[in-house]
Design a protein around this motif. Structure first.
Motif, short mmCIF file in Angstrom:
data_model
loop_
_atom_site.label_atom_id
_atom_site.label_comp_id
_atom_site.label_asym_id
_atom_site.label_seq_id
_atom_site.Cartn_x
_atom_site.Cartn_y
_atom_site.Cartn_z
N ALA A 29 0.81 -1.18 -0.05
CA ALA A 29 -0.02 -0.03 -0.20
C ALA A 29 0.87 1.05 -0.20
N LEU A 32 2.38 1.62 -3.44
CA LEU A 32 1.02 1.97 -4.31
C LEU A 32 0.83 3.41 -4.36
N LEU A 36 0.80 5.46 -8.29
CA LEU A 36 -0.63 5.79 -8.71
C LEU A 36 -0.53 7.33 -9.11
N SER A 39 -5.14 11.34 -10.13
CA SER A 39 -6.60 11.07 -10.68
C SER A 39 -7.04 10.17 -9.69
N MET A 40 -6.38 9.05 -8.99
CA MET A 40 -6.74 8.18 -8.10
C MET A 40 -6.84 8.32 -6.64
N GLU A 41 -7.03 9.92 -6.37
CA GLU A 41 -6.53 10.36 -4.88
C GLU A 41 -7.52 9.50 -3.96
N PRO A 42 -8.93 9.40 -4.37
CA PRO A 42 -9.88 8.56 -3.65
C PRO A 42 -9.62 7.10 -3.23
N PHE A 43 -8.88 6.59 -4.09
CA PHE A 43 -8.21 5.11 -3.89
C PHE A 43 -7.23 5.31 -3.06
N ILE A 44 -6.31 6.13 -3.39
CA ILE A 44 -5.00 6.37 -2.42
C ILE A 44 -5.42 6.62 -0.86
N LYS A 45 -6.66 7.29 -0.84
CA LYS A 45 -7.01 7.51 0.62
C LYS A 45 -7.42 6.28 1.45
N VAL A 46 -8.12 5.46 0.51
CA VAL A 46 -8.46 3.86 0.78
C VAL A 46 -7.34 3.01 1.26
N VAL A 47 -6.24 3.24 0.21
CA VAL A 47 -5.08 2.60 0.61
C VAL A 47 -4.33 2.92 1.95
#
Length: 112
Positions: A29, A32, A36, A39-47
Protein backbone atom coordinates in the motif's frame (compact mmCIF):
# COMPACT_ATOMS: atom_id res chain seq x y z
CA UNK A 1 6.65 -35.45 16.00
CA UNK A 2 4.52 -35.19 19.10
CA UNK A 3 0.92 -34.23 18.34
CA UNK A 4 1.02 -31.46 20.98
CA UNK A 5 4.13 -29.91 19.46
CA UNK A 6 2.60 -30.12 15.99
CA UNK A 7 -0.59 -28.38 17.15
CA UNK A 8 1.31 -25.58 18.92
CA UNK A 9 3.61 -24.99 15.95
CA UNK A 10 0.56 -24.76 13.69
CA UNK A 11 -0.85 -22.08 16.01
CA UNK A 12 2.43 -20.18 15.80
CA UNK A 13 2.51 -20.40 12.01
CA UNK A 14 -1.05 -19.04 11.94
CA UNK A 15 -0.12 -16.13 14.22
CA UNK A 16 2.87 -15.34 12.03
CA UNK A 17 0.63 -15.21 8.96
CA UNK A 18 -1.74 -12.86 10.78
CA UNK A 19 1.18 -10.60 11.66
CA UNK A 20 3.35 -10.79 8.57
CA UNK A 21 0.44 -10.62 6.11
CA UNK A 22 -0.65 -7.11 7.14
CA UNK A 23 3.00 -6.07 7.23
CA UNK A 24 3.38 -7.09 3.58
CA UNK A 25 0.06 -5.42 2.69
CA UNK A 26 1.21 -2.22 4.39
CA UNK A 27 4.41 -2.22 2.33
CA UNK A 28 2.48 -2.74 -0.91
CA UNK A 29 0.00 0.00 0.00
CA UNK A 30 2.84 2.38 0.80
CA UNK A 31 4.51 1.69 -2.54
CA UNK A 32 1.21 2.08 -4.42
CA UNK A 33 0.94 5.61 -3.04
CA UNK A 34 4.04 6.53 -5.01
CA UNK A 35 3.13 4.98 -8.36
CA UNK A 36 -0.58 5.77 -8.70
CA UNK A 37 -1.52 8.98 -10.51
CA UNK A 38 -3.19 11.88 -8.66
CA UNK A 39 -6.47 11.14 -10.42
CA UNK A 40 -6.76 8.08 -8.19
CA UNK A 41 -6.67 10.17 -4.98
CA UNK A 42 -9.87 8.60 -3.49
CA UNK A 43 -8.35 5.16 -3.97
CA UNK A 44 -5.07 6.34 -2.45
CA UNK A 45 -6.96 7.52 0.65
CA UNK A 46 -8.53 4.07 1.03
CA UNK A 47 -5.10 2.50 0.61
CA UNK A 48 -3.69 4.87 3.25
CA UNK A 49 -6.49 3.92 5.67
CA UNK A 50 -5.85 0.24 4.99
CA UNK A 51 -2.15 0.80 5.70
CA UNK A 52 -2.94 2.27 9.09
CA UNK A 53 -5.25 -0.64 9.89
CA UNK A 54 -2.55 -3.09 8.77
CA UNK A 55 -0.03 -1.33 11.01
CA UNK A 56 -2.24 -1.76 14.07
CA UNK A 57 -2.93 -5.42 13.24
CA UNK A 58 0.79 -6.07 12.84
CA UNK A 59 1.55 -4.23 16.08
CA UNK A 60 -1.05 -6.26 18.03
CA UNK A 61 -0.04 -9.65 16.65
CA UNK A 62 3.67 -8.96 17.10
CA UNK A 63 3.10 -8.93 20.88
CA UNK A 64 1.30 -12.26 20.70
CA UNK A 65 4.11 -13.75 18.61
CA UNK A 66 6.79 -12.34 20.90
CA UNK A 67 5.26 -14.05 23.94
CA UNK A 68 4.56 -17.39 22.24
CA UNK A 69 5.99 -20.24 24.33
CA UNK A 70 7.97 -22.99 22.60
CA UNK A 71 6.07 -26.29 22.94
CA UNK A 72 9.32 -28.24 23.47
CA UNK A 73 11.40 -26.19 25.94
CA UNK A 74 8.78 -23.91 27.53
CA UNK A 75 10.78 -20.74 26.82
CA UNK A 76 9.69 -17.87 24.58
CA UNK A 77 10.09 -19.04 20.98
CA UNK A 78 11.33 -15.73 19.51
CA UNK A 79 13.30 -14.38 22.50
CA UNK A 80 16.40 -15.45 24.36
CA UNK A 81 17.58 -14.06 27.66
CA UNK A 82 21.27 -13.22 27.88
CA UNK A 83 23.46 -13.62 30.96
CA UNK A 84 23.02 -9.91 31.69
CA UNK A 85 19.24 -10.25 31.90
CA UNK A 86 18.51 -8.62 28.53
CA UNK A 87 16.39 -10.29 25.86
CA UNK A 88 17.23 -10.55 22.19
CA UNK A 89 14.23 -10.84 19.90
CA UNK A 90 13.69 -12.05 16.35
CA UNK A 91 10.02 -12.19 15.32
CA UNK A 92 11.05 -13.69 11.97
CA UNK A 93 13.04 -16.59 13.49
CA UNK A 94 12.36 -19.96 11.91
CA UNK A 95 13.48 -21.87 14.97
CA UNK A 96 13.26 -21.47 18.74
CA UNK A 97 16.00 -19.16 19.95
CA UNK A 98 16.44 -21.37 23.02
CA UNK A 99 16.21 -25.04 22.02
CA UNK A 100 16.38 -24.78 18.23
CA UNK A 101 12.97 -26.36 17.49
CA UNK A 102 12.28 -25.58 13.86
CA UNK A 103 9.04 -23.80 12.96
CA UNK A 104 8.11 -26.61 10.57
CA UNK A 105 8.73 -29.22 13.29
CA UNK A 106 11.45 -30.94 11.28
CA UNK A 107 13.63 -31.57 14.34
CA UNK A 108 10.89 -32.11 16.95
CA UNK A 109 11.98 -35.68 17.54
CA UNK A 110 15.48 -34.63 18.69
CA UNK A 111 16.13 -34.36 22.42
CA UNK A 112 17.18 -31.14 24.14
Amino acid sequence: MSKDIEIELEKLRGLRKLCHGPLAAMLVAFLLGFVLPESMEPFIKVVAFASVAAFFATFFYSFKINNFVCPRCGQRFHAKRSDGGWYSYNLFARKCKNCGLMLNGGNAHEHL
